[in-house]
Write a protein that holds these residues in place. Sequence first.
Motif, mmCIF file in Angstrom:
data_model
loop_
_atom_site.group_PDB
_atom_site.id
_atom_site.type_symbol
_atom_site.label_atom_id
_atom_site.label_comp_id
_atom_site.label_asym_id
_atom_site.label_seq_id
_atom_site.Cartn_x
_atom_site.Cartn_y
_atom_site.Cartn_z
ATOM 1 N N LYS A 1 32.926 45.767 47.031
ATOM 2 C CA LYS A 1 32.518 45.531 48.414
ATOM 3 C C LYS A 1 33.105 46.587 49.350
ATOM 4 O O LYS A 1 32.414 47.129 50.214
ATOM 5 C CB LYS A 1 33.044 44.152 48.793
ATOM 6 C CG LYS A 1 32.353 43.482 49.937
ATOM 7 C CD LYS A 1 32.972 42.088 50.068
ATOM 8 C CE LYS A 1 32.254 41.237 51.057
ATOM 9 N NZ LYS A 1 32.749 39.845 50.970
ATOM 10 N N LEU A 2 34.398 46.866 49.166
ATOM 11 C CA LEU A 2 35.081 47.802 50.065
ATOM 12 C C LEU A 2 34.541 49.213 49.892
ATOM 13 O O LEU A 2 34.445 49.970 50.863
ATOM 14 C CB LEU A 2 36.595 47.763 49.830
ATOM 15 C CG LEU A 2 37.278 46.461 50.254
ATOM 16 C CD1 LEU A 2 38.741 46.447 49.820
ATOM 17 C CD2 LEU A 2 37.179 46.250 51.767
ATOM 18 N N GLY A 3 34.158 49.556 48.659
ATOM 19 C CA GLY A 3 33.516 50.850 48.434
ATOM 20 C C GLY A 3 32.233 50.937 49.241
ATOM 21 O O GLY A 3 31.923 51.974 49.841
ATOM 22 N N ILE B 1 38.189 42.359 41.994
ATOM 23 C CA ILE B 1 37.142 43.273 41.534
ATOM 24 C C ILE B 1 35.963 43.233 42.508
ATOM 25 O O ILE B 1 35.385 44.262 42.862
ATOM 26 C CB ILE B 1 36.720 42.938 40.082
ATOM 27 C CG1 ILE B 1 37.898 43.237 39.138
ATOM 28 C CG2 ILE B 1 35.476 43.721 39.664
ATOM 29 C CD1 ILE B 1 37.612 43.046 37.665
ATOM 30 N N SER B 2 35.654 42.033 42.982
ATOM 31 C CA SER B 2 34.602 41.891 43.988
ATOM 32 C C SER B 2 34.953 42.703 45.235
ATOM 33 O O SER B 2 34.120 43.439 45.773
ATOM 34 C CB SER B 2 34.428 40.412 44.336
ATOM 35 O OG SER B 2 33.517 40.258 45.387
ATOM 36 N N ALA B 3 36.209 42.584 45.682
ATOM 37 C CA ALA B 3 36.654 43.323 46.869
ATOM 38 C C ALA B 3 36.577 44.825 46.619
ATOM 39 O O ALA B 3 36.194 45.595 47.511
ATOM 40 C CB ALA B 3 38.073 42.912 47.243
ATOM 41 N N ALA C 1 38.051 52.632 40.201
ATOM 42 C CA ALA C 1 36.770 53.128 39.673
ATOM 43 C C ALA C 1 35.605 52.398 40.333
ATOM 44 O O ALA C 1 34.615 53.021 40.742
ATOM 45 C CB ALA C 1 36.724 52.938 38.158
ATOM 46 N N PHE C 2 35.724 51.082 40.473
ATOM 47 C CA PHE C 2 34.653 50.317 41.121
ATOM 48 C C PHE C 2 34.473 50.743 42.572
ATOM 49 O O PHE C 2 33.352 50.855 43.066
ATOM 50 C CB PHE C 2 34.945 48.811 41.057
ATOM 51 C CG PHE C 2 34.523 48.186 39.760
ATOM 52 C CD1 PHE C 2 33.201 48.291 39.329
ATOM 53 C CD2 PHE C 2 35.425 47.478 38.968
ATOM 54 C CE1 PHE C 2 32.791 47.716 38.138
ATOM 55 C CE2 PHE C 2 35.026 46.915 37.767
ATOM 56 C CZ PHE C 2 33.708 47.026 37.346
ATOM 57 N N THR C 3 35.584 50.978 43.254
ATOM 58 C CA THR C 3 35.493 51.383 44.661
ATOM 59 C C THR C 3 34.763 52.721 44.783
ATOM 60 O O THR C 3 33.881 52.883 45.624
ATOM 61 C CB THR C 3 36.906 51.489 45.271
ATOM 62 O OG1 THR C 3 37.551 50.228 45.116
ATOM 63 C CG2 THR C 3 36.848 51.832 46.748
ATOM 64 N N LEU C 4 35.145 53.667 43.934
ATOM 65 C CA LEU C 4 34.510 54.983 43.987
ATOM 66 C C LEU C 4 33.030 54.892 43.608
ATOM 67 O O LEU C 4 32.172 55.478 44.270
ATOM 68 C CB LEU C 4 35.243 55.969 43.065
ATOM 69 C CG LEU C 4 36.708 56.289 43.412
ATOM 70 C CD1 LEU C 4 37.281 57.308 42.433
ATOM 71 C CD2 LEU C 4 36.849 56.796 44.845
ATOM 72 N N ALA D 1 45.310 51.163 47.468
ATOM 73 C CA ALA D 1 45.837 49.848 47.843
ATOM 74 C C ALA D 1 45.424 48.788 46.826
ATOM 75 O O ALA D 1 46.223 47.938 46.422
ATOM 76 C CB ALA D 1 45.354 49.463 49.245
ATOM 77 N N LEU D 2 44.167 48.850 46.380
ATOM 78 C CA LEU D 2 43.682 47.878 45.394
ATOM 79 C C LEU D 2 44.480 47.970 44.098
ATOM 80 O O LEU D 2 44.876 46.953 43.521
ATOM 81 C CB LEU D 2 42.196 48.130 45.107
ATOM 82 C CG LEU D 2 41.218 47.692 46.207
ATOM 83 C CD1 LEU D 2 39.877 48.390 46.024
ATOM 84 C CD2 LEU D 2 41.044 46.176 46.193
#
Lengths: 322, 322
Positions: A180-182, A175-177, A50-53, A72-73
């Motif tokens: 960030k990756l998003g 969670i930071s990653a 969800a954070f990535t999106l 992957a996360l």
Amino acid sequence: MKQLWLFNQINADLQRVEEELRRFVGTDYPLLDESSVHLLAAGGKRLRPAFTLLAGKFYDYSFEKLLPIAMALELIHMATLVHDDVVDASLTRRGRETVKAKWGNVVSVQTGDYLLAKSLVLIAQIDHPVISGILARVSVEMCQGEIQQIKSSFDTKQTPKQYYYRIKRKTALLISASCKLGGIASSAPPRQIWALGAYGHALGMAFQIVDDVLDITARPTELGKPVGGDLHQGIMTLPMILALRSSAEGGRLEELLAKPDKSGEEISTAIEWIRRSGAIEESMHWVERYVAKAVGYLEELPDVTTRRALQELAEFIRVRKF
Amino acid sequence: MKQLWLFNQINADLQRVEEELRRFVGTDYPLLDESSVHLLAAGGKRLRPAFTLLAGKFYDYSFEKLLPIAMALELIHMATLVHDDVVDASLTRRGRETVKAKWGNVVSVQTGDYLLAKSLVLIAQIDHPVISGILARVSVEMCQGEIQQIKSSFDTKQTPKQYYYRIKRKTALLISASCKLGGIASSAPPRQIWALGAYGHALGMAFQIVDDVLDITARPTELGKPVGGDLHQGIMTLPMILALRSSAEGGRLEELLAKPDKSGEEISTAIEWIRRSGAIEESMHWVERYVAKAVGYLEELPDVTTRRALQELAEFIRVRKF
């Protein structure tokens, strides 16, 4: 958490992540398929995808680019959960392990390895050295955090600093990653990528402190797992560390927390003493600080709907009961 | 095996792999550092890095390109060994697990994860999708093989085909990848890359059958571990599967092999029956066939010193006692 409006914007895509995960994790090996799919079916908040999106929504949102990262996360997260269970079981069921529990451990080790290996397949496909580098380094640091937790079990001399160091690796880094990756996958500018990572870090810290507080204050029905699990396992959390400094019970509390095989009654006493010491309020004070920091970092980002969602997500962390 | 002339050509570089591995695996986390470095110090044949380096000798040998691959392969191998120990321990020490054994398990799970994560760091750096893809897929298949082994424990109805299927994943695929990747990293032509992979596969199969034969025929002092370990753990190996078909003891042997908690005497009886059945000779016949196949594939490769080394390595597999 799934019901929150915060995810409205990404709910359809989050559902697709879920479906792709199920398809990707499925295997012809019945035992492995069973354990992996069971694990997926058990749900979970899918917070990392969800954070990535959400983080991807600020700039050039591309579900195709975000999908393998989000998967992957979540696979890395799931793998650490399964392996933590092995670890926890062997600490708490000492001397009373059943054959079933052992088969459980065996399958857990292999299921975790399988999920990690599957995440590796995704990472190998991503073919973006910065992204795969971040995922790789986070995995290493998570292992280091876990070993630190094992090493510091039942150690009542820990400082808050040591605690923060541990939960950073246990929770905040992934969670930071995710955030960030998003940002990276949606071509955010460097400063905004940094802000997304900083937001995720602060939020992850808050999230874990709340988790550790709930382990002491929640009702079992709300939490979905037994209360006092950390006390059982000897994991020294912030409320315990702070209580050791301020509790009227002083040495008696320290003795209790250091005790490896606590009875149910001793767990209740410890919980009572920790609550009375004011350590819960003090811990929640740190949650407030982290949430405020997280919200602050969002100022760096464009003022779109997603920013408001991330803000409310941060606020929600403070009040969650599960 | 280190003393063999076969490695002369690569001994200096193999030593550098060793040093880089130690440096790379070292960490500031005392417990993790201790367990990982201990594992490295315990040695091992470093067969996989050796194969990668040897395979690299046929074309454009570049130690810099081969190094991270060789290291990643050894890390994956080591990680599976550590996690197998968790698995094995929980099968064999049922009901009699000590606190020490449990702490061992906990640290084993984390150490294995750490080594896998470190291999991921290398794989992420390699930035060559074909190479990282092969490493990722091998990792997945190894997990599938391991779960298959768990699932088929104590199952006396297994066929040789099922056994080959398992050991392919357990051993042959990683050795095959070691050879293949050495070829890819040194720009071998496609057909030669294939031949290197096929050689490694056949050799890996032979290697594992010999391992399984030695578990029954070796003297403990030669093997460095207790004889009959597979019988204890219920891992059905080729000698057992073949003996079940030809032993004069028939049903009695089957009953014995299916028994979960064999006494020392029962292990000795089983070993005796298997030896008498002719299954050892028959297993070694399969070793001969795989070795012959492996040597055959080498015909595809340039006739350089390394080819002779790989030939002798294959021959050596047949006669090894450890």
